[in-house]
Write a protein that holds these residues in place. Structure first.
Motif, PDB file in Angstrom:
ATOM      1  N   SER A  89       0.812  -1.222   0.000  1.00 11.12           N
ATOM      2  CA  SER A  89       0.000   0.000   0.000  1.00 11.12           C
ATOM      3  C   SER A  89       0.844   1.270   0.000  1.00 11.12           C
ATOM      4  CB  SER A  89      -0.951   0.013   1.207  1.00 11.12           C
ATOM      5  OG  SER A  89      -0.206   0.149   2.401  1.00 11.12           O
ATOM      6  N   THR A  90       2.198   1.105   0.057  1.00  3.36           N
ATOM      7  CA  THR A  90       3.063   2.297   0.101  1.00  3.36           C
ATOM      8  C   THR A  90       4.182   2.199  -0.956  1.00  3.36           C
ATOM      9  OG1 THR A  90       4.495   1.292   1.794  1.00  3.36           O
ATOM     10  CG2 THR A  90       2.677   2.618   2.601  1.00  3.36           C
ATOM     11  N   ILE A  91       3.874   1.560  -2.082  1.00  2.00           N
ATOM     12  CA  ILE A  91       4.979   1.289  -3.029  1.00  2.00           C
ATOM     13  C   ILE A  91       5.507   2.546  -3.714  1.00  2.00           C
ATOM     14  CG2 ILE A  91       4.735  -1.190  -3.536  1.00  2.00           C
ATOM     15  CD1 ILE A  91       2.975  -0.391  -5.881  1.00  2.00           C
ATOM     16  N   ASN A  92       4.709   3.592  -3.820  1.00  5.19           N
ATOM     17  CA  ASN A  92       5.266   4.893  -4.220  1.00  5.19           C
ATOM     18  C   ASN A  92       4.479   5.977  -3.492  1.00  5.19           C
ATOM     19  OD1 ASN A  92       2.994   5.802  -5.784  1.00  5.19           O
ATOM     20  ND2 ASN A  92       3.683   4.444  -7.431  1.00  5.19           N
ATOM     21  N   LYS A  93       4.948   7.224  -3.569  1.00  4.86           N
ATOM     22  CA  LYS A  93       4.352   8.218  -2.674  1.00  4.86           C
ATOM     23  C   LYS A  93       2.906   8.557  -3.019  1.00  4.86           C
ATOM     24  CE  LYS A  93       6.878  12.209  -4.473  1.00  4.86           C
ATOM     25  NZ  LYS A  93       7.771  13.297  -4.091  1.00  4.86           N
ATOM     26  N   GLU A  94       2.557   8.513  -4.308  1.00  6.21           N
ATOM     27  CA  GLU A  94       1.168   8.833  -4.679  1.00  6.21           C
ATOM     28  C   GLU A  94       0.218   7.745  -4.167  1.00  6.21           C
ATOM     29  OE1 GLU A  94       0.422  11.608  -5.621  1.00  6.21           O
ATOM     30  OE2 GLU A  94       2.367  12.363  -6.310  1.00  6.21           O
ATOM     31  N   ILE A  95       0.614   6.487  -4.376  1.00 11.93           N
ATOM     32  CA  ILE A  95      -0.225   5.369  -3.910  1.00 11.93           C
ATOM     33  C   ILE A  95      -0.320   5.402  -2.384  1.00 11.93           C
ATOM     34  CG2 ILE A  95      -0.264   2.823  -3.690  1.00 11.93           C
ATOM     35  CD1 ILE A  95       0.683   2.681  -6.586  1.00 11.93           C
ATOM     36  N   SER A 108     -11.839   6.973  11.699  1.00  9.58           N
ATOM     37  CA  SER A 108     -11.360   8.105  12.518  1.00  9.58           C
ATOM     38  C   SER A 108      -9.998   7.790  13.141  1.00  9.58           C
ATOM     39  CB  SER A 108     -12.408   8.498  13.562  1.00  9.58           C
ATOM     40  OG  SER A 108     -12.843   7.356  14.265  1.00  9.58           O
ATOM     41  N   ALA A 109      -9.180   6.997  12.440  1.00  8.82           N
ATOM     42  CA  ALA A 109      -7.812   6.723  12.916  1.00  8.82           C
ATOM     43  C   ALA A 109      -7.049   8.046  13.036  1.00  8.82           C
ATOM     44  CB  ALA A 109      -7.099   5.796  11.939  1.00  8.82           C
ATOM     45  N   ASP A 110      -6.133   8.087  14.017  1.00 12.40           N
ATOM     46  CA  ASP A 110      -5.375   9.315  14.260  1.00 12.40           C
ATOM     47  C   ASP A 110      -4.068   9.354  13.471  1.00 12.40           C
ATOM     48  OD1 ASP A 110      -7.068  10.463  16.426  1.00 12.40           O
ATOM     49  OD2 ASP A 110      -6.573   8.540  17.363  1.00 12.40           O
ATOM     50  N   SER A 111      -3.616   8.191  13.013  1.00 10.48           N
ATOM     51  CA  SER A 111      -2.350   8.172  12.276  1.00 10.48           C
ATOM     52  C   SER A 111      -2.215   6.833  11.550  1.00 10.48           C
ATOM     53  CB  SER A 111      -1.174   8.383  13.228  1.00 10.48           C
ATOM     54  OG  SER A 111      -0.647   7.168  13.657  1.00 10.48           O
ATOM     55  N   VAL A 112      -1.170   6.731  10.745  1.00  9.94           N
ATOM     56  CA  VAL A 112      -0.875   5.451  10.086  1.00  9.94           C
ATOM     57  C   VAL A 112       0.524   5.002  10.496  1.00  9.94           C
ATOM     58  CG1 VAL A 112      -2.355   5.953   8.096  1.00  9.94           C
ATOM     59  CG2 VAL A 112       0.096   6.514   7.982  1.00  9.94           C
ATOM     60  N   LYS A 113       0.799   3.717  10.298  1.00 10.08           N
ATOM     61  CA  LYS A 113       2.144   3.176  10.550  1.00 10.08           C
ATOM     62  C   LYS A 113       2.659   2.565   9.252  1.00 10.08           C
ATOM     63  CE  LYS A 113       2.901  -0.780  13.058  1.00 10.08           C
ATOM     64  NZ  LYS A 113       3.502  -1.668  12.034  1.00 10.08           N
ATOM     65  N   ILE A 114       3.944   2.816   8.978  1.00 12.83           N
ATOM     66  CA  ILE A 114       4.560   2.303   7.748  1.00 12.83           C
ATOM     67  C   ILE A 114       5.815   1.516   8.095  1.00 12.83           C
ATOM     68  CG2 ILE A 114       5.750   2.971   5.613  1.00 12.83           C
ATOM     69  CD1 ILE A 114       3.938   5.349   5.366  1.00 12.83           C
ATOM     70  N   GLU A 115       5.893   0.282   7.605  1.00 17.86           N
ATOM     71  CA  GLU A 115       7.114  -0.512   7.783  1.00 17.86           C
ATOM     72  C   GLU A 115       8.164  -0.049   6.778  1.00 17.86           C
ATOM     73  OE1 GLU A 115       6.765  -4.815   7.789  1.00 17.86           O
ATOM     74  OE2 GLU A 115       5.058  -4.738   9.158  1.00 17.86           O
ATOM     75  N   GLY A 116       9.416   0.114   7.268  1.00 11.26           N
ATOM     76  CA  GLY A 116      10.501   0.458   6.357  1.00 11.26           C
ATOM     77  C   GLY A 116      11.359   1.580   6.895  1.00 11.26           C
ATOM     78  N   GLY A 117      12.645   1.576   6.514  1.00  9.14           N
ATOM     79  CA  GLY A 117      13.591   2.585   6.988  1.00  9.14           C
ATOM     80  C   GLY A 117      13.864   3.626   5.924  1.00  9.14           C
ATOM     81  N   GLU A 119      14.554   3.563   2.934  1.00 10.04           N
ATOM     82  CA  GLU A 119      13.877   3.371   1.642  1.00 10.04           C
ATOM     83  C   GLU A 119      12.439   3.890   1.639  1.00 10.04           C
ATOM     84  OE1 GLU A 119      14.563   1.089   3.854  1.00 10.04           O
ATOM     85  OE2 GLU A 119      12.863  -0.269   4.078  1.00 10.04           O
ATOM     86  N   ARG A 120      11.869   4.133   2.814  1.00 12.77           N
ATOM     87  CA  ARG A 120      10.503   4.659   2.897  1.00 12.77           C
ATOM     88  C   ARG A 120      10.486   6.135   3.357  1.00 12.77           C
ATOM     89  NH1 ARG A 120       9.223   1.108   0.351  1.00 12.77           N
ATOM     90  NH2 ARG A 120       7.622  -0.471   0.529  1.00 12.77           N
ATOM     91  N   ALA A 121      11.667   6.723   3.586  1.00  7.07           N
ATOM     92  CA  ALA A 121      11.723   8.068   4.163  1.00  7.07           C
ATOM     93  C   ALA A 121      11.045   9.120   3.273  1.00  7.07           C
ATOM     94  CB  ALA A 121      13.175   8.451   4.448  1.00  7.07           C
ATOM     95  N   GLU A 122      11.287   9.046   1.965  1.00  2.00           N
ATOM     96  CA  GLU A 122      10.677  10.005   1.032  1.00  2.00           C
ATOM     97  C   GLU A 122       9.156   9.936   1.103  1.00  2.00           C
ATOM     98  OE1 GLU A 122      11.469  12.415  -1.435  1.00  2.00           O
ATOM     99  OE2 GLU A 122      13.118  12.442   0.011  1.00  2.00           O
ATOM    100  N   ILE A 123       8.662   8.695   1.205  1.00  2.00           N
ATOM    101  CA  ILE A 123       7.213   8.475   1.241  1.00  2.00           C
ATOM    102  C   ILE A 123       6.628   9.028   2.543  1.00  2.00           C
ATOM    103  CG2 ILE A 123       5.457   6.619   1.396  1.00  2.00           C
ATOM    104  CD1 ILE A 123       7.223   5.102  -0.676  1.00  2.00           C
ATOM    105  N   ILE A 124       7.325   8.762   3.644  1.00  2.00           N
ATOM    106  CA  ILE A 124       6.859   9.278   4.939  1.00  2.00           C
ATOM    107  C   ILE A 124       6.807  10.808   4.894  1.00  2.00           C
ATOM    108  CG2 ILE A 124       7.466   9.481   7.402  1.00  2.00           C
ATOM    109  CD1 ILE A 124       8.608   6.599   7.204  1.00  2.00           C
ATOM    110  N   LYS A 125       7.856  11.412   4.339  1.00  3.11           N
ATOM    111  CA  LYS A 125       7.927  12.880   4.241  1.00  3.11           C
ATOM    112  C   LYS A 125       6.722  13.412   3.446  1.00  3.11           C
ATOM    113  CE  LYS A 125      11.376  16.402   3.073  1.00  3.11           C
ATOM    114  NZ  LYS A 125      10.997  17.055   1.818  1.00  3.11           N
ATOM    115  N   TYR A 126       6.427  12.772   2.340  1.00  3.94           N
ATOM    116  CA  TYR A 126       5.328  13.208   1.471  1.00  3.94           C
ATOM    117  C   TYR A 126       3.986  13.127   2.212  1.00  3.94           C
ATOM    118  CZ  TYR A 126       2.682  13.666  -2.898  1.00  3.94           C
ATOM    119  OH  TYR A 126       1.832  14.087  -3.894  1.00  3.94           O
TER     120      TYR A 126
END
Ligand code: KIV
Length: 264
Positions: A89-95, A108-117, A119-126
């Motif tokens: 579900s996080t293979i690129n930043k748009e998706i 009404s979740a308050d946040s999401v969690k993403i697995e990855g270091g 290699e996922r930083a750009e996506i987290i930033k976006y």
């Protein structure tokens, strides 16, 4: 009703009062955990194994995660709720943004969690730039189980140790408000905790972190397929349920149930 914790309140718990986190997959248990005053409820993709009986977390879809997140949000009105972004579900930043926004608009979740270091930083930033609160997840990442060939403790050598520290720093810089650190040597977990200014919440990462998370069905003794060393069983849930159901079966058979109190 006012939420007990916010993102900024969670960040202030760094080196302060330890954070308690537990998973939940349904409204019934989420309500019980909420009423027990748990800080954070994680709708983890571990539900794919624990709740759905699959061999790993990889086949949990966005539909499944949204379904369970909605249920948990219906039950827990006080605790801060984190929804796990499932495999793919996080293979690129748009998706990733489209999927993260689904958690915000359909639950009404308050946040999401993403697995990855790193290699996922750009996506987290976006995601953070677009108003999504993100919790990172590094160390043993169950979504990598097939590539890794199993579940292995991380940080056993210098390369792994350094990678973990760099992963944690990259996620922090990307704007995550906390990091789940799974399956890491205690000494390395301590170094990671000291390398970042955001809370590090451990699972199988020892004592020297800012909080702990456990899978509810492990800590309450319902999941019986295997029991990792880091799990403490606070209840023998499966045994209690089996004994109660056996008693019910006996009482139905011998006519003890329904009793006078149970009839109209
Ligand atoms: O899916 C999950 O429950 C998790 C925990 C193991 C942290 O990610």
């Amino acid at each position: 009703m006012k939420k007990k914790l916010t993102v900024s309140a969670i960040k202030k718990r760094k080196n302060n009062k330890k954070i308690s986190m537990i998973t939940a997959y349904d409204s019934l248990f989420a309500k019980i955990f909420d009423e027990s005053d748990i800080d954070i409820i994680l709708v983890g993709d571990s539900l794919n194994m624990s709740f759905r009986g699959e061999i790993d977390t990889l086949s949990a879809s966005m539909e499944v995660m949204i379904y369970h997140t909605k249920a948990v949000c219906n039950g827990a009105k006080n605790s801060f709720i984190i929804a796990d972004m499932p495999f793919g579900s996080t293979i690129n930043k748009e998706i990733a943004l489209t999927n993260a926004m689904r958690f915000y608009s359909e639950t009404s979740a308050d946040s999401v969690k993403i697995e990855g270091g790193i290699e996922r930083a750009e996506i987290i930033k976006y995601l953070v730039e677009n108003g999504i609160a993100v919790c990172g997840h590094i160390g043993l990442m169950p979504q990598n189980v097939r590539g890794d060939g199993g579940y292995f403790v991380k940080g056993r050598d210098d390369i792994s140790r350094e990678k973990l520290i760099n992963d944690a720093k990259a996620i922090e810089q990307a704007g995550a408000f906390a990091i789940v650190l799974e399956g890491v040597l205690e000494t390395v977990a301590r170094e990671i905790r000291d390398s970042v200014a955001i809370p590090v919440i451990g699972i199988g990462a020892g004592r020297d972190v800012d909080g702990q998370v456990l899978v509810w069905s492990d800590m309450l003794g319902f999941f019986q397929a295997f029991k990792p060393k880091f799990v403490k069983e606070y209840l023998n849930g499966a045994e209690l349920v089996k004994n109660s159901v056996k008693k019910y079966i006996d009482e139905v058979a011998n006519g003890e149930f329904p009793a006078r109190d149970n009839i109209y």
